[in-house]
Scaffold this motif. Sequence first.
Motif: not given
Length: 562
Positions: A110-127
């Motif tokens: 879900t959007a909530r789970e994505m937001e946590h993981q992207f922010n926690d990892s510091g992801a700069k790119a997404l595919i």
Amino acid sequence: MTENFWTDKYPEGIAAEIDPDQYPNVQAVLKLSCQRFADKPAFTNLGKTITYGQLYEQSGHFAAYLQQHTDLQPGDRIAVQLPNVLQYPVVVFGALRAGLVVVNTNPLYTAREMEHQFNDSGAKALICLANMAHLAEQVVPKTGVTTVIVTEVGDMLPPLKRLLVNAVVKYVKKMVPAYNLPSAIKLTDALSQGRGKPVSEANPAAHEVAVLQYTGGTTGVAKGAMLTHRNLIANMLQCRELMGSNLNEGNEILVAPLPLYHIYAFTFHCMAMMHCGNHNLLITNPRDLPTMVKDLSKFQFSGFVGLNTLFVALSNNEGFQKLDFSKLKVTLSGGMALQQAAAERWKQVTGCAICEGYGLTETSPVASVNPITNIQLGTIGIPAPSTLFKVIDDQGNDLALGETGELCIKGPQVMKGYWQRQDATDEVIDANGWFKTGDIGIIQPDGYIRIVDRKKDMILVSGFNVYPNELEEVLVALPGVLQCAAIGVPDDRSGESIKVFVVVKPGMTLTKEQVLQHMHDNLTGYKRPKQVEFRESLPTTNVGKILRRELRDEELKKLGKK
């Protein structure tokens, strides 16, 4: 119990040790394998096959694009949110060749789970897949992601078929909700832009992180397990060794129905099978049994990697029962406990016994497996080569053979630690490198290990870890919820399913439908409860901690299992 205890427990043909420093990094393994097996099929999906040579070429195009058309630097994290499609290995190996750290992400988040993981990892790119791009549209502005690449299911297929498949998915099945990501680039365009451009091949040290693999925790917050190049190479070599002479190089066809973003499938199909040049059949949607069976009917597959839920579903499917199993010689089970009835039924249908193994995200993941030549049903087998197990009591003291306690693992596949969570790392890995699993088990005198229970409150749904605290955090945010608890209850299909208990605030009302809808909106499928029970109060300790164990015991009594 001494370390020498394990040395004579391995069957003939399986070495007790591997050399985790045989290769400097994952890139070196990929290059060597793609040269050795250039003309051999690597992955097949939706009727299209790519060879190892093509995998190397196309991953090079993606790496060149990342290096020459984005601001990404070696060490930056890229979230890969894809199901089992040909794009997955191309993107993952391309990202690694560019020096990026892969963050495997469930495409059903879900959007909530994505937001946590992207922010926690510091992801700069997404595919991501176009099917999920509407969620990326919501989430990306709240994160540090600056590069977004979108792909459609059929993008790796020949032009006409690509057009047809993508049109059907989008317009007939209506599986691509409208989205607006003006800065995103299509994967097909990225590959075109990278074609013919030179790649500055990354050469990371063995101790550097290759993959951030997220797992839940007893705190309910998903943590990133830092899996290094050495971790993944070690587990790749351990898996290969455990197969013994049963799988030949370059000649086997392995069915891959489990998601590659899950570490079990990733290590086996993208690492171990890549190392020996074997052919992986990617199943995009294993829940669609008729399509899966149709795909399998085209191949005489020799290996199958699955879990209990899938074995049960396929064994009861008439189409599957009619397939040609004459070449099937290896079936591996992991991710959840294998039920004896499921194992017996699978062997009856296919003629092939199931080898059950055990592991965790934190162990890359394979820690033990039943050797193909000597299976003991009901056990998780013997440790992988170069791996030690021990059992400890609550005070951390080593226990003798046959005694019940917490399983601990030591080996080159044990993670570097949790990403940016040193305290959590110190809780599970001691100064001598022993990893505490949180699982209760017994080591038998013959070296086989048996899981008895789980120390943690983790719920295991179809091989996926679900942590009650996360569910309770989501549930308590629903207006009207005073107290709540989540537990796992036995489920014939998925091993366990989720039941939640709710105490409603005085003067307020809440329905089962409202609870289920709220959980549906905030959690991915396997984390959603099947049952809701309203209560006036929940059992607690004298300091107010809810006793989930007591709730579980009550449910087991109702089912006559306690």
